[in-house]
Write an enzyme that holds these catalytic residues in place. Sequence first.
Site, PDB file in Angstrom:
ATOM      1  CG  HIS A 229     -55.830 -11.054 -10.481  1.00 22.42           C
ATOM      2  ND1 HIS A 229     -55.008 -10.854  -9.394  1.00 22.42           N
ATOM      3  CD2 HIS A 229     -56.987 -11.578  -9.998  1.00 22.42           C
ATOM      4  CE1 HIS A 229     -55.657 -11.235  -8.299  1.00 22.42           C
ATOM      5  NE2 HIS A 229     -56.854 -11.684  -8.639  1.00 22.42           N
TER       6      HIS A 229
ATOM      7  CB  CYS B 190     -52.587 -12.932  -7.665  1.00 22.22           C
ATOM      8  SG  CYS B 190     -51.939 -12.322  -9.240  1.00 22.22           S
TER       9      CYS B 190
END
Length: 996
Positions: free
Chosen positions: A827, A454
Amino acid sequence: MDKILEAVVMSSYPNNVKQGLVRRVIEASKQPMDSEQCWSMLELSTKLYLTGDTKYKREIGKEVLEVYGHYHPEEFEEFFNVRFLLSLLQEGYGPLGKRSHYVLDYIQLGLQFVLESPSANSIFSLLRIEVLRKVCERPSPKQCAKISKLLTQHPQCIPTGKHQLLFCQQLIRCIGQFQCVSEGEEEIMEFLEQVNKVSGLLQRIWRTQTSAILPSLKELFTIISSTEEQEVPSNALASVVQFVPLELMDGVIRNLTNDDSITDVQMMMAIGRMIDWVSWPLGKNIDKWIIALLKGLAAVKKFSILIEVTLSKIEKVFSKLLYPIVREGALSVLQYMLLSFQHSHEAFHLLLPHIPRLVASLKKEDSNSATSSLEQLAELIHCMFFRFSGFPDLYEPVLEAVKALPIPNEDRIKHLLGQNAWTSQKNELACFYPRLASKSETGKIGLINLGNTCYMNSILQSLFMASDFRHSVLNLTEGNSQPLMTKLQWLFAFLEHSQRPAISPESFLSASWPPWFTPGAQQDCSEYLKYLLDRLHEEEKTGKRIYQKLKESSLMSQAVEQHYLNKTLIEKMFGGKMMTKIRCLKCLNVSSREEAFTDLSLAFPPSDRNVRGSTSVLPVEEIGPQFIEPPENAGQLMGSPWIRRKAPKASDHAAPPMSVETLGFQEPREAANPVRGDNVGVDAAKDPLSAFGEQSHAPKDSRSMPDLINYFLSPERLTAENKYHCEKCASLQDAEKVAELTEGPHYLILTLLRFSFDPRTMKRKKILDNVSIPVVLKLPILVAPEETEEVCQRGKDGAVPGSGFMTVVYDLCSVVVHSGISSESGHYYCYSRECTDTVPHGQPRDGVPKPASDKQLDFEIQWYLFNDTRVSFSSFESVSNVTSFFPKDTAYVLFYRQRPGRQSCLLHEALAEAGRLHGEPSLHKDLMEAISKDNILFLQEQEKEARNRAAYISALPKSPLWWRDLDRDKDDDSSSGGCSPAAGGGGSGSFHGLVF
């Protein structure tokens, strides 16, 4: 006597009168009498019991039978013979079409009086055969319950040997066809009692004959796994499973999941129907069997089955939390389904619209069950927030609903996720990432997460949304001797023209992978960005120059070519310059050094510094880069560390201060990243505590981006151990160092230094201070005096006469957000919008492009949220408020685009000229063919998957509409008792909906 009794029963006398007469007849029956009279009385009582049209008549018949069974056993045994019973069981009693429903009750009543008779064994043998035949005829639940009652009371009548196994299997098939046709609560309770009697008989048989258990379970699985078009098996089968000993569970599940003769469709059908059993009330261990089978499927890597079943059933399981009677089991199944479904957010996101309503209902119920379930549900939700961060717009209503409930710590969350995962090998689930049937409604394309990538996806989407950079990359001609840039061009082209909802950046990842990164581990997105830009820059320097290509294609004028020929694309788009000056405070000698940068790393001011957090629309002012006058004495220096500084001109007058300014809304927002590589950042010696201060898990005083930039540009004292070696003095001296921006980049990249190393815990911490992000930013750029006068005369860029600075305006275009408290985990996702010059073609220009109004530029441009494969519409409000709702989600890397102005005029004109000549970038033939072929392949894949999915979905058991359970919660408060969503009881309608 029989005639008398019949006349009394059939008479019209009141029941109390009849009762008295009947009493006399019954008392007389206890006396000795001849065989013929006994037969007559037995025939009459049998007739009354089996065909009586009132309960009163049947009770009289029963009472007379019992008297003759006690007082005339020989006659009763002779009357209650095998032939008579066979006739009753096979032909019934009474006229055709009106056969008695009480034959089994009659036989059970009479059996107690012949147990010791010589004919008993013959009767038992007959019944063992007849009950098996009866069960094979699929009797009603009521008749099945009567058979079970008979066999429970008289186990001698239970079939034996092979017949016993067949009896168990047929009894299970009977249960599979049970249906409750009434919605009245009394009828439903009667139905549940009947089912319990039948399943209780199976339990009794299994206790004495354990060898019958596994064949019975095999029959059960055959029923629930059947894919033939037929009536859905009854949830009453759940009552059978609860009696299977738990010690057999592992072996049973292992046999099922390793049986090659069971197809995936059959297995999916079976587990889907078992999950429906969570609605069966009062069942024990049903949740344990469901979870065990789900785990067994995960052990043999049947992930496609697990995914299909979870997505189709999880909402129904969730809706059952409304009902206290099945809540415990439903919650256990829900917990496993969610905690194990870790490869995708799909399952959790299906529940998002319903969570606030359920939470409100449980709070309203205010019972111990509801309170416990709320706490477990909140823990589950926070686990999902942790696992699938990056959806602030979707999660805000849910977070609001559970904000008053306890929050589990990170260790607890990691334990739950680690304990329930289908597999520890993430690559085994790579092909099962979210299926997206079509492009996002935004028209944008996502990037597939290849395993903690990510960090790369968010950076690539930010670069793609930098439209000037994207167009330049896409305009590259074939064979430009820049392999990495070529891969980036292909990636951008697919993001622009692919029909897929998301594409894989695998090829680009392998080409741009920093060699020190650990595969599969979370990385620092800022570090990756710096490495990527440096690679692209160095590659262009050693290969053909991109602007040489532009020259050959006549896209640039001679003057522009001469000015930019020596710059790489990275320098033109992201490169800026900064002047670092150090002034000796003894001899006042100034040494200066200019250096290039592609991003600015901004540290946080120390907590004891007066930082002005701004949330207004007024400009934020601060002392600009000026030099401190030499102190008259040492005391003056020590007592006043921020002394007025001279302007860098031959004048005794101090120049007006130049500050960083902001426009538009500036709402709380955050960012995060460490100093890496050759970034131009604050020297660690400035104040280590400022950049690497104590970790804050709650927002402190609000700071703004201008605060951090002004701190970055503020003077730094070099004293004590950090004294400066002055060449003129030839010794270490106190000095002042200051940084001044001399050339603003076209795209300004700002990285907030939120990560620091804590020597006490030996871990990297994250600073979670709140930071407001302006949508428009004004930066002071140092220019030569003659340039300043020229700019002032033209009235451009807000240059301050005599200050040596001009104002350059930047518009926010991307924000990369880090969710988590460590750079090694968490994330990344990003907000982006396309900022472009807004001058219409053909509009007269006086040398400088004219942008639209601030409001038009700042608030009419659509924001998007990029989170790996998912792309959605968003807003600046979401950008600004994300940290307020999710304290661990903080802005990390920011991209600003320079508005057209004097300093950037040449580049903006070149980009505008290229746009007018060519419109959208024209891709070379090979690239267009590759995209076209992939789009055709994608359509073929969609058709194939649609066919396969249709086969899977058609196999899934149909179940009642789950949302009706949630809709019922809107009813008023008048319902009470029973099993209603708000209490533990309730109306019959809701109860029927629960069970059936």
